[in-house]
Scaffold this motif. Sequence first.
Motif, PDB file in Angstrom:
ATOM      1  N   LYS A 283       7.660   3.802 116.047  1.00 40.83           N
ATOM      2  CA  LYS A 283       6.905   2.900 116.920  1.00 40.83           C
ATOM      3  C   LYS A 283       6.126   3.662 117.995  1.00 40.83           C
ATOM      4  O   LYS A 283       4.996   3.290 118.305  1.00 40.83           O
ATOM      5  CB  LYS A 283       7.822   1.874 117.568  1.00 40.83           C
ATOM      6  N   THR A 284       6.725   4.722 118.563  1.00 43.83           N
ATOM      7  CA  THR A 284       6.018   5.482 119.599  1.00 43.83           C
ATOM      8  C   THR A 284       4.796   6.177 119.007  1.00 43.83           C
ATOM      9  O   THR A 284       3.725   6.214 119.622  1.00 43.83           O
ATOM     10  CB  THR A 284       6.959   6.505 120.259  1.00 43.83           C
ATOM     11  N   ARG A 285       4.962   6.695 117.804  1.00 37.55           N
ATOM     12  CA  ARG A 285       3.824   7.303 117.106  1.00 37.55           C
ATOM     13  C   ARG A 285       2.735   6.260 116.874  1.00 37.55           C
ATOM     14  O   ARG A 285       1.539   6.517 117.085  1.00 37.55           O
ATOM     15  CB  ARG A 285       4.303   7.886 115.776  1.00 37.55           C
TER      16      ARG A 285
ATOM     17  N   ALA B 105      -4.906   6.189 121.344  1.00 31.50           N
ATOM     18  CA  ALA B 105      -5.838   7.316 121.200  1.00 31.50           C
ATOM     19  C   ALA B 105      -7.015   6.943 120.310  1.00 31.50           C
ATOM     20  O   ALA B 105      -8.159   7.352 120.563  1.00 31.50           O
ATOM     21  CB  ALA B 105      -5.097   8.522 120.630  1.00 31.50           C
ATOM     22  N   TYR B 106      -6.754   6.138 119.264  1.00 32.65           N
ATOM     23  CA  TYR B 106      -7.819   5.678 118.382  1.00 32.65           C
ATOM     24  C   TYR B 106      -8.790   4.775 119.153  1.00 32.65           C
ATOM     25  O   TYR B 106     -10.018   4.871 119.000  1.00 32.65           O
ATOM     26  CB  TYR B 106      -7.210   4.924 117.197  1.00 32.65           C
ATOM     27  N   GLY B 107      -8.246   3.905 120.000  1.00 30.74           N
ATOM     28  CA  GLY B 107      -9.093   3.042 120.816  1.00 30.74           C
ATOM     29  C   GLY B 107      -9.968   3.840 121.770  1.00 30.74           C
ATOM     30  O   GLY B 107     -11.142   3.517 121.974  1.00 30.74           O
ATOM     31  N   VAL B 108      -9.423   4.925 122.330  1.00 31.27           N
ATOM     32  CA  VAL B 108     -10.201   5.788 123.218  1.00 31.27           C
ATOM     33  C   VAL B 108     -11.262   6.541 122.428  1.00 31.27           C
ATOM     34  O   VAL B 108     -12.432   6.621 122.827  1.00 31.27           O
ATOM     35  CB  VAL B 108      -9.261   6.772 123.960  1.00 31.27           C
TER      36      VAL B 108
ATOM     37  N   THR C 277      11.740   3.230 131.321  1.00 30.54           N
ATOM     38  CA  THR C 277      12.396   4.382 131.931  1.00 30.54           C
ATOM     39  C   THR C 277      11.371   5.478 132.205  1.00 30.54           C
ATOM     40  O   THR C 277      10.358   5.584 131.506  1.00 30.54           O
ATOM     41  CB  THR C 277      13.498   4.961 131.018  1.00 30.54           C
ATOM     42  N   SER C 278      11.649   6.283 133.206  1.00 29.09           N
ATOM     43  CA  SER C 278      10.751   7.398 133.533  1.00 29.09           C
ATOM     44  C   SER C 278      10.663   8.370 132.371  1.00 29.09           C
ATOM     45  O   SER C 278       9.609   8.949 132.099  1.00 29.09           O
ATOM     46  CB  SER C 278      11.257   8.122 134.790  1.00 29.09           C
ATOM     47  N   ARG C 279      11.780   8.553 131.684  1.00 26.08           N
ATOM     48  CA  ARG C 279      11.792   9.469 130.543  1.00 26.08           C
ATOM     49  C   ARG C 279      10.857   8.996 129.434  1.00 26.08           C
ATOM     50  O   ARG C 279      10.079   9.768 128.878  1.00 26.08           O
ATOM     51  CB  ARG C 279      13.231   9.596 130.012  1.00 26.08           C
ATOM     52  N   ALA C 280      10.921   7.695 129.115  1.00 27.16           N
ATOM     53  CA  ALA C 280      10.053   7.149 128.070  1.00 27.16           C
ATOM     54  C   ALA C 280       8.585   7.214 128.496  1.00 27.16           C
ATOM     55  O   ALA C 280       7.705   7.507 127.680  1.00 27.16           O
ATOM     56  CB  ALA C 280      10.453   5.705 127.767  1.00 27.16           C
ATOM     57  N   ALA C 281       8.316   6.962 129.788  1.00 29.82           N
ATOM     58  CA  ALA C 281       6.936   7.033 130.281  1.00 29.82           C
ATOM     59  C   ALA C 281       6.411   8.459 130.173  1.00 29.82           C
ATOM     60  O   ALA C 281       5.250   8.685 129.795  1.00 29.82           O
ATOM     61  CB  ALA C 281       6.874   6.548 131.725  1.00 29.82           C
ATOM     62  N   ALA C 282       7.262   9.443 130.492  1.00 30.48           N
ATOM     63  CA  ALA C 282       6.848  10.843 130.401  1.00 30.48           C
ATOM     64  C   ALA C 282       6.554  11.226 128.952  1.00 30.48           C
ATOM     65  O   ALA C 282       5.599  11.964 128.671  1.00 30.48           O
ATOM     66  CB  ALA C 282       7.929  11.750 130.972  1.00 30.48           C
ATOM     67  N   GLU C 283       7.363  10.712 128.020  1.00 32.46           N
ATOM     68  CA  GLU C 283       7.114  10.998 126.608  1.00 32.46           C
ATOM     69  C   GLU C 283       5.777  10.402 126.163  1.00 32.46           C
ATOM     70  O   GLU C 283       5.002  11.044 125.443  1.00 32.46           O
ATOM     71  CB  GLU C 283       8.246  10.455 125.734  1.00 32.46           C
ATOM     72  N   LEU C 284       5.495   9.177 126.588  1.00 28.77           N
ATOM     73  CA  LEU C 284       4.211   8.554 126.253  1.00 28.77           C
ATOM     74  C   LEU C 284       3.047   9.383 126.792  1.00 28.77           C
ATOM     75  O   LEU C 284       2.065   9.637 126.089  1.00 28.77           O
ATOM     76  CB  LEU C 284       4.143   7.140 126.822  1.00 28.77           C
ATOM     77  N   ARG C 285       3.153   9.820 128.056  1.00 25.48           N
ATOM     78  CA  ARG C 285       2.076  10.612 128.654  1.00 25.48           C
ATOM     79  C   ARG C 285       1.859  11.909 127.886  1.00 25.48           C
ATOM     80  O   ARG C 285       0.723  12.307 127.624  1.00 25.48           O
ATOM     81  CB  ARG C 285       2.394  10.922 130.128  1.00 25.48           C
ATOM     82  N   GLY C 286       2.955  12.572 127.524  1.00 26.25           N
ATOM     83  CA  GLY C 286       2.847  13.827 126.783  1.00 26.25           C
ATOM     84  C   GLY C 286       2.170  13.643 125.440  1.00 26.25           C
ATOM     85  O   GLY C 286       1.299  14.430 125.047  1.00 26.25           O
ATOM     86  N   ARG C 287       2.565  12.603 124.722  1.00 28.10           N
ATOM     87  CA  ARG C 287       1.970  12.365 123.394  1.00 28.10           C
ATOM     88  C   ARG C 287       0.495  11.980 123.509  1.00 28.10           C
ATOM     89  O   ARG C 287      -0.328  12.411 122.710  1.00 28.10           O
ATOM     90  CB  ARG C 287       2.752  11.269 122.663  1.00 28.10           C
ATOM     91  N   LEU C 288       0.182  11.152 124.501  1.00 30.05           N
ATOM     92  CA  LEU C 288      -1.214  10.733 124.673  1.00 30.05           C
ATOM     93  C   LEU C 288      -2.093  11.918 125.049  1.00 30.05           C
ATOM     94  O   LEU C 288      -3.227  12.034 124.579  1.00 30.05           O
ATOM     95  CB  LEU C 288      -1.297   9.632 125.735  1.00 30.05           C
TER      96      LEU C 288
ATOM     97  N   ALA D 203      -1.629  15.012 124.152  1.00 28.73           N
ATOM     98  CA  ALA D 203      -1.808  15.803 122.943  1.00 28.73           C
ATOM     99  C   ALA D 203      -2.810  15.165 121.984  1.00 28.73           C
ATOM    100  O   ALA D 203      -3.434  15.862 121.173  1.00 28.73           O
ATOM    101  CB  ALA D 203      -0.458  15.985 122.234  1.00 28.73           C
ATOM    102  N   LEU D 204      -2.983  13.848 122.074  1.00 20.23           N
ATOM    103  CA  LEU D 204      -3.910  13.130 121.189  1.00 20.23           C
ATOM    104  C   LEU D 204      -5.289  12.938 121.825  1.00 20.23           C
ATOM    105  O   LEU D 204      -6.137  12.237 121.274  1.00 20.23           O
ATOM    106  CB  LEU D 204      -3.317  11.758 120.816  1.00 20.23           C
ATOM    107  N   GLY D 205      -5.505  13.564 122.974  1.00 20.08           N
ATOM    108  CA  GLY D 205      -6.818  13.471 123.619  1.00 20.08           C
ATOM    109  C   GLY D 205      -7.024  12.240 124.465  1.00 20.08           C
ATOM    110  O   GLY D 205      -8.157  11.891 124.797  1.00 20.08           O
ATOM    111  N   ALA D 206      -5.920  11.568 124.834  1.00 23.16           N
ATOM    112  CA  ALA D 206      -6.030  10.354 125.657  1.00 23.16           C
ATOM    113  C   ALA D 206      -5.250  10.530 126.950  1.00 23.16           C
ATOM    114  O   ALA D 206      -4.529   9.628 127.398  1.00 23.16           O
ATOM    115  CB  ALA D 206      -5.520   9.139 124.874  1.00 23.16           C
ATOM    116  N   GLY D 207      -5.407  11.702 127.567  1.00 20.74           N
ATOM    117  CA  GLY D 207      -4.647  12.013 128.768  1.00 20.74           C
ATOM    118  C   GLY D 207      -4.995  11.176 129.981  1.00 20.74           C
ATOM    119  O   GLY D 207      -4.234  11.127 130.942  1.00 20.74           O
TER     120      GLY D 207
END
Length: 570
Positions: free
Chosen positions: A36-38, A45-48, A64-75, A77-81
């Motif tokens: 789901k996170t992927r 990222a596709y929308g951006v 959670t802060s941990r889940a938010a940090a994971e989302l930020r990291g993945r985004l 890496a996908l060019g949606a920082g």
Amino acid sequence: MTEAAELIAGLDEQQREAARRLLGPVCLLAGAGTGKTRAITHRIAYGVATGVYAPNRVMALTFTSRAAAELRGRLRALGAGGVSARTFHASALSQLSFFWPQTMGGQMPRLVDGKGKLIAHAAERLGLKLDTASLRDMAGEIEWRKVSRLTLESYARALPGRSLPQNVSPERAVDLHAAYEDIKDERRQLDFEDVLLATVGMLQLEPRVAQQVREQYRFFVVDEYQDVSPLQQELLELWLGDRNDLCVVGDASQTIYSFAGASADYLLGFGSRYDDATVVRLEQNYRSSRQIVDTANQLMRGRPGALHLHPAVETTGPVPPVVEYPSDSSEARGVAQTIADEIRSGVAPEEIAVLYRVNVQAAAIERALADVGVSTRIHGATRFFELREVKEAIMMLKGAAVSIVGEPLFKTVSDVLRSLGWTQEAPEQRGAVRDRWESLNALMGLAENSPAETTLRQFVDELLARQAGQHEPTMPSVTLATLHSAKGLEWRSVYLVGLSEGLVPISYAQGFEAIDEERRLLYVGITRARERLRLSWSQTGQGRGGARQPSRFLEELRIRSRGGGATTSS
């Protein structure tokens, strides 16, 4: 293939369908291990990349802060920082802090560090004596009342169905809530729930503020939507206004925080609230073996909102056994010995977890594993970056980054860590000395695994980013965790212990809804395992503990296994 098309090329059919639906209401019913996170990060990222989303107008929300940090990291890496990925609380606090001087004047009140002291002072005013556990329980009651949007009067009416500390009557509970609020107001403080409540009030009463917020954020994504509370749902609706560009992701079978106000009703009712909603079911499990998936499906068969998982790749593994022990101590020793054998066979300790219902169960498991020479870490205990030796090391590395230039990263980091007692060889003794070495060695491991061109300054910046995002390095030890804290994690091998009546389901779970939540909790535990899953229970507890019965959920799995199901009794 264009860059945008590449972002969704690797998704499965259902994930791609969700990714292409960039506008309007979208609901992803995403089972455990279905990526789901992927799916949501590639969708954003596709929308951006296609220009549908301006990055600064997207808000990705989680719990959670941990889940938010994971989302930020993945985004990133996908060019949606540029996309904002935050918790509900962080988003609300940011808006409240910004608009408070304009709407209320002056500085925003201070945030309460923890409710315990304030509740203790409120109890003193009322002549109540509460121990630490009771203070913690009453803090949970205050949080539940607020996120459930209950006044003191409506809370009083709901109390017959609530579990209170033994020496707190329903009348005194209401008095305690009122006294807590009075003390907080006198000290001009806000608690976490007040941040959400105040933001809701601000958006309702200040149309100019609401308009400004809605102009800033147009597209919303909510992860773990089954965990949303009535208060968070109300805030989300105020952020949206009359728009419907909302994507929610969740799994009703993983609703394990009802006691804290979470409700899967918003997830399951999404399609009826939005007539034009796109509802996509993600049921391809990319995590677990066929045997583990079958066990999870059996446990949840026929439950409201349950998805039917099937392995994306047909992998085989051992049938998850149900093992019976005569006592808690023999269960701990048996699990420890099996884990030691597994490690000797080549499984890394960090790929193994022991999961249990309540924290008190950890001590016996920790002791038994120490007896066979296996290191452990308790998930949710002191965080890696809060350890004294880690703080010291980062401080010294920051200092070295100012004065040392051009030296290989490995040499500088090893020199700093040696000055703190790190050695290339692990100390033989167990306990605090070994724990300290493991922490410093984890930092050394991060340096060793950094790209060759990494400078010390870049390495320190990476450590600080990890610290902020609670992204801890992997430690060579078996994880011990409660079923609640294990949500969102996974391991190659998982041991579920203490599966007896009174523990799973827990003794105070009364009524259908409470028992069903315990079922979902066990489902979360089962779906943490990739290759190996082992379930166990003991016939007797410690001390005066009487005879036990196996969990009713184990009995269900055993009955079904006779008809060709996934588990067997040992």
